[in-house]
Design an enzyme around this catalytic site. Structure first.
Site, PDB file in Angstrom:
ATOM      1  N   CYS A 198      -7.012  -5.906  -1.359  1.00 17.68           N
ATOM      2  CA  CYS A 198      -8.117  -5.817  -0.340  1.00 17.68           C
ATOM      3  C   CYS A 198      -8.421  -4.425   0.036  1.00 17.68           C
ATOM      4  CB  CYS A 198      -7.688  -6.457   1.148  1.00 17.68           C
ATOM      5  SG  CYS A 198      -5.979  -5.527   1.455  1.00 17.68           S
ATOM      6  N   GLU A 249       0.868  -1.099  -0.067  1.00 15.97           N
ATOM      7  CA  GLU A 249       0.002   0.168   0.196  1.00 15.97           C
ATOM      8  C   GLU A 249       0.845   1.199   0.110  1.00 15.97           C
ATOM      9  OE1 GLU A 249      -2.565  -0.165   3.415  1.00 15.97           O
ATOM     10  OE2 GLU A 249      -1.005  -0.766   4.798  1.00 15.97           O
ATOM     11  N   ASP A 269      -4.965   3.014   0.667  1.00 17.40           N
ATOM     12  CA  ASP A 269      -3.766   3.946   1.004  1.00 17.40           C
ATOM     13  C   ASP A 269      -2.581   4.032  -0.408  1.00 17.40           C
ATOM     14  OD1 ASP A 269      -3.753   4.791   3.705  1.00 17.40           O
ATOM     15  OD2 ASP A 269      -3.613   2.717   4.300  1.00 17.40           O
TER      16      ASP A 269
HETATM   17  C1  PEP Z   1      -5.929  -0.067   2.089  1.00 16.39           C
HETATM   18  O1  PEP Z   1      -5.355   0.911   2.486  1.00 16.39           O
HETATM   19  O2  PEP Z   1      -6.185  -0.056   0.859  1.00 16.39           O
HETATM   20  C2  PEP Z   1      -6.333  -1.191   3.013  1.00 16.39           C
HETATM   21  C3  PEP Z   1      -7.229  -1.808   2.873  1.00 16.39           C
HETATM   22  O3  PEP Z   1      -6.062  -0.510   4.540  1.00 16.39           O
HETATM   23  P1  PEP Z   1      -7.041   0.535   5.338  1.00 16.39           P
HETATM   24  O4  PEP Z   1      -8.296   1.031   4.183  1.00 16.39           O
HETATM   25  O5  PEP Z   1      -7.617   0.095   6.272  1.00 16.39           O
HETATM   26  O6  PEP Z   1      -5.870   1.656   5.411  1.00 16.39           O
HETATM   27 MG    MG Z   2      -4.098   1.058   4.224  1.00 16.77          MG
END
Ligand code: PEP
Ligand code: MG
Length: 554
Positions: free
Chosen positions: A502, A431, A455
């Site tokens: 994800c 990320e 991110d």
């Molecule tokens: C992301 O950054 O895509 C991620 C899945 O984590 P979060 O949204 O919890 O930062």
């Molecule tokens: Mg993230």
């Protein structure tokens, strides 16, 4: 009828009664009051009711989470008797001839700041408690019920904004929809709404109107078109009811896809997993026939609590998830606190730029005692199912090396203590652009990659995902992001590991076929998106689609 516009974070239609969560400080108005004595009496009555509520909470918590965790509600009761606090409220009421709500809000802010300025960690931690009791008093004084909709029917929750920690604590069975005045579509509150699979809007423009005046009114949220109607005209209501009925039909169609393999017309299989933030989300996971859990945001366990969750508490949660998923893969992401996910008891310093600050793995590596507690719980729980551990915000090989050392240390300790543990797969989130660019090297060190597009988009495009003013610039379809995904997948495959997505982009139905063509091995999405994606997978011939794309040069 009022018609407001908001930004959609999840589609669908909700029809119900508005429930205003008016705990936001900005809603406390400063009113001139002639009768100070009456105002002080109101304040004391609110204090008595707050104590009663806290006693009930204490008794409930005692039964559910034990004495140590319940003690916080005793501390809050004692704080309500604090002479300095009470004197300050009364002085503001009489000295400035103002309403009790305003006096409590001002006192709460002053006291919280005073605690925050202290050197002692314990005393600084009390700032959150002062804020909490002040908010409780303001809520009682302004005649609000205690958050969510604890009694009665499920409602449409209307709030100025919701912090992720507030959102996780709502009783999900009592929430038909969220509508907030502020907030970005990429925030964690928006992500939680998607996990719950309910229509939701953020940045809703209700102008200067006092939202409390909408409490209890009949309303409709059209999550698909970003509309919020209060007291809708009969023809509008009828049209939306008809659309709601159609949506139910589509849902029924999706039901028929349950139990089917995620395999394309030309035989390509893909893993379709669910994102969760809470053990309560497991019901959605099962209902939507997920093949596993691709992202369990474990930080929500921390956000729901007033103090660090113990190893035992975490172990029980991870074990339950692993057992419930009965041998299906459960990827648990280690603590990703920071940026919009703040826990007061972590006592983090204020940062100019929290998204780029001390967050996620950086906290874990600088405060290994917190990290090791979680690792112990994860290793122990992995005896009970197919747990995989995933580390967030990785930027380089050094972090992986340090993580491996700490995992080894924990294994050594468990060995010495004779505590059984499993050997979970260990993967990382991709990320940060740095992780993408060295994904060939990282792939040799880990078991899998999961691309966090939320991110990754933020850091690649240099756009704060929390800043609602930049929502239009936050383009996760940007070719830079898509090329990065391709690069990560290719590097993963070259090293013989799998790569999934994800982040929220994984659930973007307009890209499902592209992800298949790119060779993405796994998509982890909010549970409600699993069956719609399965439908596309079942209807796609990847080879043909890739060829068409190439021919059209897109
Ligand atoms: C992301 O950054 O895509 C991620 C899945 O984590 P979060 O949204 O919890 O930062
Ligand atoms: Mg993230």
């Amino acid at each position: 009828m009022y018609e407001f516009n908001g930004k959609s974070v999840f589609g669908g239609i909700a029809i119900g009664t508005v429930k205003v969560l008016a705990k936001n400080k900005s809603l406390v108005k400063r009113l001139h009051i002639e009768d100070s004595e009456n105002e002080i009496r109101r304040y004391h009555e609110a204090g008595l009711q707050a104590k009663e509520e806290l006693q009930q909470l204490y008794e409930k918590a005692l039964k559910e989470v034990g004495e140590t965790n319940a003690a916080i509600f005793e501390i809050h009761q004692m704080m309500l008797e604090d002479d300095d606090y009470n004197d300050s409220v009364e002085n503001i009421i009489t000295g400035q001839s103002v309403n009790a709500e305003y006096a409590v809000a001002t006192t709460g802010e002053n006291f919280a700041q005073m605690f925050l300025d202290m050197d002692d960690d314990y005393m600084r931690g009390r700032a959150a408690d002062v804020k909490d009791i002040s908010e409780r008093l303001i809520r009682i004084l302004s005649g609000e019920s205690s958050g969510g909709s604890e009694s009665g029917e499920a409602a449409i929750i209307l709030a100025v904004d919701l912090a992720p920690s507030e959102t996780v604590q709502l009783d999900k069975d009592k929430v038909l929809s969220f509508v907030t005045l502020q907030g970005s579509t990429n925030s964690h509150t928006a992500i939680l709404a998607r996990t719950m699979g309910i229509p939701a809007l953020v940045s809703t423009d209700i102008g200067e109107m006092d939202i409390t005046s909408l409490d209890g009114k009949k309303a409709v949220v059209d999550g698909t078109n970003g509309k919020f109607y209060v007291e809708p005209e009969p023809d509008v209501l009828e049209e939306l009811q008809a659309r709601q009925a159609k949506e139910t039909e589509v849902k029924e169609l999706y039901e028929t896809l349950k139990g089917k393999e995620n395999v394309t017309l030309d035989g390509k299989k893909i893993m379709l997993y669910a994102n969760i933030g809470n053990i309560k989300d497991l019901a959605h996971v099962m209902k939507n026939d997920a093949g596993g859990i691709g992202l369990f945001r474990s930080e929500f366990i921390y956000l729901e609590k007033q103090d660090y969750p113990t190893e035992e508490e975490q172990f029980q949660i991870y074990k339950t998830v692993a057992q419930t998923m009965a041998g299906k893969r459960v990827i648990i992401r280690t603590l990703d606190i920071g940026a919009d996910k703040q826990c007061d008891y972590f006592h983090m310093d204020r940062e100019e730029n929290p998204a780029m600050g001390v967050r996620a793995i950086r906290i874990c590596l600088t405060r290994p005692e917190i990290f090791k507690t979680q690792l112990r719980a994860l290793l122990r729980a992995s005896v009970y199912g197919k747990i995989a551990i995933m580390y967030p915000m990785i930027t380089g090989l050094k972090e992986i090396a340090r993580i491996k050392e700490l995992v080894k240390e924990v294994q050594g300790e468990l060995d010495t203590e004779g505590v059984p543990y499993g050997t979970p797969e260990q993967g990382i989130m991709i990320e940060t652009p740095a992780a993408v660019m060295i994904s060939d090297l990282l792939a040799k060190e880990v078991d899998f990659f999961s691309i966090g597009t939320n991110d990754l988009t933020q850091y690649t495009l240099a756009i704060d995902r929390q800043n609602e003013k930049l929502d239009d610039f936050y383009d996760s379809h940007h070719p830079a992001v898509l090329r990065m995904i391709q690069m990560v997948v290719d590097n993963a495959h070259a090293a013989g590991i799998w790569a999934g997505i994800c982040g929220e982009l994984g659930a973007d139905l307009s890209l499902t076929r592209d992800f298949l063509a790119m060779g993405v091995d796994e998509l982890s999405v909010s549970p409600a998106k699993i069956l719609p994606i399965r439908k596309i997978i079942l209807e796609t011939n990847v080879e043909e689609y890739a060829k068409l794309k190439e021919e059209s040069g897109s």
